[in-house]
Design a protein around this motif. Structure first.
Motif, PDB file in Angstrom:
ATOM      1  N   THR A  80       0.852  -1.183   0.000  1.00  0.00           N
ATOM      2  CA  THR A  80       0.000   0.000   0.000  1.00  0.00           C
ATOM      3  C   THR A  80       0.891   1.237   0.000  1.00  0.00           C
ATOM      4  OG1 THR A  80      -0.114   0.128   2.425  1.00  0.00           O
ATOM      5  CG2 THR A  80      -1.807  -1.184   1.313  1.00  0.00           C
ATOM      6  N   ASP A  81       0.333   2.342  -0.425  1.00  0.00           N
ATOM      7  CA  ASP A  81       1.054   3.614  -0.453  1.00  0.00           C
ATOM      8  C   ASP A  81       0.907   4.286   0.904  1.00  0.00           C
ATOM      9  OD1 ASP A  81       2.029   6.172  -0.857  1.00  0.00           O
ATOM     10  OD2 ASP A  81       1.044   6.451  -2.792  1.00  0.00           O
ATOM     11  N   TRP A  82       1.996   4.332   1.657  1.00  0.00           N
ATOM     12  CA  TRP A  82       1.919   4.886   3.017  1.00  0.00           C
ATOM     13  C   TRP A  82       1.543   6.359   3.022  1.00  0.00           C
ATOM     14  CZ3 TRP A  82       5.359   8.831   3.929  1.00  0.00           C
ATOM     15  CH2 TRP A  82       6.499   8.891   3.109  1.00  0.00           C
ATOM     16  N   THR A  83       1.811   7.052   1.927  1.00  0.00           N
ATOM     17  CA  THR A  83       1.459   8.478   1.875  1.00  0.00           C
ATOM     18  C   THR A  83      -0.044   8.678   1.771  1.00  0.00           C
ATOM     19  OG1 THR A  83       1.628   8.644  -0.546  1.00  0.00           O
ATOM     20  CG2 THR A  83       3.652   8.981   0.730  1.00  0.00           C
ATOM     21  N   ARG A  84      -0.773   7.604   1.427  1.00  0.00           N
ATOM     22  CA  ARG A  84      -2.227   7.693   1.301  1.00  0.00           C
ATOM     23  C   ARG A  84      -2.951   6.859   2.349  1.00  0.00           C
ATOM     24  NH1 ARG A  84      -2.981   7.313  -5.345  1.00  0.00           N
ATOM     25  NH2 ARG A  84      -1.617   9.087  -5.840  1.00  0.00           N
ATOM     26  N   THR A  85      -2.224   6.305   3.285  1.00  0.00           N
ATOM     27  CA  THR A  85      -2.843   5.512   4.351  1.00  0.00           C
ATOM     28  C   THR A  85      -3.484   6.470   5.361  1.00  0.00           C
ATOM     29  OG1 THR A  85      -1.246   3.715   4.097  1.00  0.00           O
ATOM     30  CG2 THR A  85      -2.429   3.851   6.203  1.00  0.00           C
ATOM     31  N   PRO A  86      -4.779   6.354   5.608  1.00  0.00           N
ATOM     32  CA  PRO A  86      -5.450   7.287   6.535  1.00  0.00           C
ATOM     33  C   PRO A  86      -4.781   7.322   7.906  1.00  0.00           C
ATOM     34  CG  PRO A  86      -7.068   5.963   5.341  1.00  0.00           C
ATOM     35  CD  PRO A  86      -5.716   5.392   5.004  1.00  0.00           C
TER      36      PRO A  86
END
Length: 325
Positions: free
Chosen positions: A44-50
């Motif tokens: 997953t993209d950590w920059t987009r993880t809520p």
């Protein structure tokens, strides 16, 4: 408590090796007062993880689980390393743990040289890191080996055949399981009750392995890592195409043969454990393969020392991570 964030959290991978690594990493840190306040799951993209970026801003420590990601200059590896230069991580120690390191671009090594701690899970990756100038790199065997497991005392019976990340190898392994009347147990699982019913279960085996003829062998999906280890501990042999399948075999002191994976990680693991290199076989050997030979006295002694070393080094690694903050 020290607040930390974890990147490449493999706890949700439905893969018994990955889930064990994640559990033991978190438990080892929690026992030393390090609280994982947010995780970015694998792939997953950590920059987009809520909530992850706000937790990163508030964290005192950043932990990256390198696992099988940092090889071949893969895009997902670059995404993990990007956290080192993110404004929210500025000035905070970064620990890269349990990582492979193979065939990566030079600028990745530049990033790792700025990390506070780098731990390679095999000797070849460790040597590659040192050669790239990552002088703080240490070697700690795969964290799946960091918790003691008591070898079984009862009788063992039957052959277990595992899977592979490569579909073509899975097909060969599945056909081998058919010929040997073995139990097919992948290192991954699906939790839906649908897959426990016939014919869905048989259809899953055929589609997953690409085998549409012959009888479906005894097919088991362990519900979790403990059940997977229990199955292997009761077997007399294991043939697998998975790195963590070999790790579990080492934990259970189960004689095995392994088909190499997408990197040299299986071969290096076998060498690091002091086992016979002939335990790694080409996929073509599955066409006429005998049962895995028992460990000889030298192998068994080496294997037990390797497990003890893995446990001791993991405890030291957790101590070092906790001291970073």
């Amino acid at each position: 408590m020290t607040r930390a964030v974890l990147l490449n959290d493999t706890s949700a991978r439905y893969h018994h090796g990955c889930s064990r690594v994640s559990r033991l990493l978190k438990a080892g840190l929690a026992a030393r007062g390090v609280e994982i306040t947010a995780s970015a799951l694998a792939h997953t993209d950590w920059t987009r993880t809520p909530g992850f970026l706000s937790a990163l801003e508030a964290a005192e420590l950043v932990v990256i689980n390198g696992e099988g990601t940092l090889h071949g200059g893969a895009e997902k590896g670059q995404l993990l390393l990007n956290v080192v230069d993110h404004p929210a991580a500025r000035g905070k120690p970064v620990a890269v743990v349990n990582t492979i390191w193979q065939n990566n671009p030079p600028d990745w090594a530049d990033i790792l040289r700025r990390c506070a701690l780098v731990s390679a899970r095999d000797s070849a990756s460790h040597a590659n890191l040192l050669a790239a100038g990552v002088e703080q790199a240490v070697h700690v065997p795969d964290l799946s080996l960091s918790e003691r497991v008591e070898p079984p005392t009862g009788g063992r019976k039957g052959l277990v055949v595992g899977d592979s990340v490569r579909h073509s190898v899975r097909t060969h392994l599945a056909r081998y399981a058919q010929r040997q009347h073995a139990t097919f147990v992948p290192s991954k699982t699906l939790t839906s009750t649908l897959w426990s019913r016939w014919p869905a279960r048989h259809l899953l085996w055929r589609v997953y392995n690409g085998v549409f003829s012959g009888k479906v062998p005894d097919f088991m999906m362990a519900r979790d890592e403990a059940a997977y280890l229990e199955i292997l501990s009761g077997a007399m042999g294991h043939v697998t195409g998975r790195f963590h399948g070999v790790c579990y075999s080492i934990l259970a002191e189960l004689p095995f043969l392994a088909v190499g994976s997408v990197t040299s990680k299986v071969q290096v693991l076998v060498a690091d454990a002091g086992l016979n290199p002939d335990r790694v076989i080409p996929v073509e050997a599955l066409a006429d393969l005998p049962l895995p030979p028992p460990f000889d006295e030298t192998e068994l002694g080496n294997l037990r020392r390797y497990k003890e070393d893995a446990q001791d080094k993991a405890q030291d690694l957790f101590d070092r991570i906790a001291r970073l903050a």
